[in-house]
Design an enzyme around this catalytic site. Structure first.
Site, short mmCIF file in Angstrom:
data_model
loop_
_atom_site.label_atom_id
_atom_site.label_comp_id
_atom_site.label_asym_id
_atom_site.label_seq_id
_atom_site.Cartn_x
_atom_site.Cartn_y
_atom_site.Cartn_z
N GLY A 1 2.96 -6.34 2.48
CA GLY A 1 2.18 -4.96 2.26
C GLY A 1 2.44 -4.21 3.52
O GLY A 1 1.42 -3.19 3.75
N LYS B 1 -12.27 -9.52 -4.32
CA LYS B 1 -12.52 -9.57 -2.97
C LYS B 1 -13.49 -10.67 -2.70
O LYS B 1 -13.52 -11.70 -1.94
CB LYS B 1 -12.69 -8.28 -2.30
CG LYS B 1 -11.72 -7.21 -2.12
CD LYS B 1 -10.49 -7.91 -1.43
CE LYS B 1 -9.42 -7.09 -1.16
NZ LYS B 1 -8.13 -7.44 -0.25
N GLY C 1 1.91 -0.38 3.27
CA GLY C 1 0.30 0.40 3.01
C GLY C 1 -0.07 0.81 4.06
O GLY C 1 0.53 0.89 5.46
N GLN C 2 -1.33 1.33 4.04
CA GLN C 2 -2.10 2.11 5.21
C GLN C 2 -2.21 1.09 6.22
O GLN C 2 -1.97 1.55 7.51
CB GLN C 2 -3.49 2.60 4.53
CG GLN C 2 -3.91 3.59 5.54
CD GLN C 2 -5.59 3.49 5.35
OE1 GLN C 2 -6.11 2.92 4.54
NE2 GLN C 2 -6.09 4.63 5.84
N ILE D 1 7.21 -4.32 -1.47
CA ILE D 1 8.09 -3.86 -2.65
C ILE D 1 8.56 -2.57 -2.61
O ILE D 1 9.46 -2.25 -3.12
CB ILE D 1 7.71 -4.24 -4.11
CG1 ILE D 1 6.06 -3.93 -4.13
CG2 ILE D 1 7.56 -5.69 -4.55
CD1 ILE D 1 5.60 -3.78 -5.64
N ARG D 2 7.59 -1.93 -1.57
CA ARG D 2 8.12 -0.48 -1.37
C ARG D 2 8.79 -0.20 -0.26
O ARG D 2 8.30 -0.95 0.97
CB ARG D 2 6.90 0.39 -1.46
CG ARG D 2 6.18 0.84 -2.74
CD ARG D 2 5.25 1.61 -2.57
NE ARG D 2 3.87 0.85 -1.93
CZ ARG D 2 3.06 1.53 -1.08
NH1 ARG D 2 3.27 2.51 -1.08
NH2 ARG D 2 1.96 0.87 -0.45
N TYR E 1 -12.39 -4.49 -8.13
CA TYR E 1 -11.99 -4.85 -6.59
C TYR E 1 -12.83 -5.80 -5.89
O TYR E 1 -12.51 -6.76 -5.39
CB TYR E 1 -11.76 -3.45 -6.13
CG TYR E 1 -11.31 -3.21 -4.56
CD1 TYR E 1 -10.15 -3.94 -4.31
CD2 TYR E 1 -12.11 -2.91 -3.47
CE1 TYR E 1 -9.82 -3.74 -2.91
CE2 TYR E 1 -12.02 -3.09 -2.18
CZ TYR E 1 -10.47 -3.32 -1.90
OH TYR E 1 -10.07 -3.36 -0.56
C1 AKB Z 1 -11.48 1.65 -0.80
O1 AKB Z 1 -12.04 2.37 -0.89
O2 AKB Z 1 -11.28 0.80 -2.20
C2 AKB Z 1 -11.01 0.78 0.32
C3 AKB Z 1 -12.00 -0.39 0.56
C4 AKB Z 1 -13.50 0.13 1.10
O3 AKB Z 1 -11.81 -1.40 0.50
N1 AKB Z 1 -10.85 1.60 1.50
#
Ligand code: AKB
Length: 315
Positions: A8, A146, A11-12, A35-36, A142
């Site tokens: 990754g 997590k 990414g950021q 992958i990028r 998400y």
């Molecule tokens: C998001 O906004 O999805 C992320 C995070 C807080 O994990 N930056």
């Protein structure tokens, strides 16, 4: 010398983590993978391998090729994108983690870093001074992924002795790389718009306070946690860490001190509902006690750095 694989790396967080780790451990010892294609500084600054985190055989091949013993799994779909693509988010966020946890179980690698998020908390969590251990009922795809990941990390530690370490990142602010698909992305967009257009329409409501952190602090936290002596690590799900806490209005006021004509309006969309479900400020006593975590950058300093650096890049 221990070699590290950063999956990754485009990414950021990945971009900045690779750059920093290469400064510390030498370019050849930090293998970037995604992958990028990454930015040139990452691509030409050391080894880069194309890896899809869902392809366990490929991950193993690269690990064996470079004799890697530590893996950072940063590939994930963030909160806003995950709401739009729940199946993909669950697959990517969970299978990617399992692929690497299982390679550790097979003794192909020794140590893992996996990022969690303040998204593990939900509307029933105390909104301010959120403790390390508290009610966790996330309402986003998400956040659910997590929280499940955190439980699996702790399970692999307890059951198989895997040295897996994790941080619940807040929204991260940086000028080197753009975030993608998060709810906290506004806090970077606002700087870009302030410089380029002198106005910004924010997708969160004015007073929506959220936990945030300047990227340098987040990278340092990651490195300090991974370097901490194993005897200091009491949390094997994921550590709360706290940096800043501000609302769109507060950050806009800071920017206005430098760009007085900056104009912000508010048009909250579905991301506002996600933000509403998260705490506004986190308690990080346990990380402070265990591995001496401490943030360095406050809101004023961050605003100054962001405006100064982005002016160079954007103007
Ligand atoms: C998001 O906004 O999805 C992320 C995070 C807080 O994990 N930056």
């Amino acid at each position: 010398m221990s070699r590290k694989l950063i999956i990754g790396s485009s990414g950021q967080i990945g971009t900045e983590l690779v750059i920093e780790l290469r400064k510390i451990h030498g370019s050849d010892n930090i293998i970037a993978a995604d992958i990028r294609k990454p930015i040139d500084e990452v691509l030409f600054g050391g080894p880069f391998e194309e890896i899809n985190v869902l392809d366990k055989a490929r991950i193993k091949e690269v690990i064996l090729k470079y004799k890697i013993d530590e893996v950072y799994i940063l590939a994930a779909l963030l909160s806003a994108t995950a709401e739009k693509k729940p199946d993909l988010a669950w697959k990517l966020n969970m299978e990617g983690l399992f692929n690497v946890l299982d390679l550790a179980k097979e003794k192909v690698i020794n140590k893992i870093f996996w990022p969690s998020s303040i998204a593990v908390f939900g509307p029933s969590t105390p909104n301010r001074n959120t403790p390390q251990q508290t009610i966790m009922e996330p309402t986003t795809v998400y956040g659910i992924s997590k929280l499940a990941g955190e439980r699996w990390c702790e399970y692999y530690y307890n059951k198989f002795g895997i040295d897996v370490r994790s941080i619940r990142y807040p929204g991260l602010i940086s000028y080197k790389s753009l975030p993608g698909g998060g709810t906290t992305d506004y806090a970077i967009e606002i700087f870009h718009h302030a410089i380029k257009h002198k106005n910004y329409v924010c997708f969160l409501e004015k007073n929506m306070g959220l936990p945030m952190m300047y990227m340098d602090d987040a990278i340092r936290a990651t490195i300090e946690l991974m370097n901490a002596d194993v005897s200091k690590i009491s949390v094997r799900c994921s550590y709360n860490i706290s940096g800043l806490s501000f609302s769109p209005f507060e950050i806009a006021e800071q920017i206005k001190k430098v760009i007085p004509e900056f104009d912000v309006s508010y048009n909250p969309d579905f991301r506002n509902e996600i933000a509403k479900s998260w705490p506004s400020q986190i308690n990080d006593q346990v990380a402070r006690k265990d591995w001496r975590w401490k943030p360095n950058v406050d809101l004023e300093q961050m605003t100054e750095i962001m405006l100064k650096q982005l002016k160079v890049v954007l103007v």
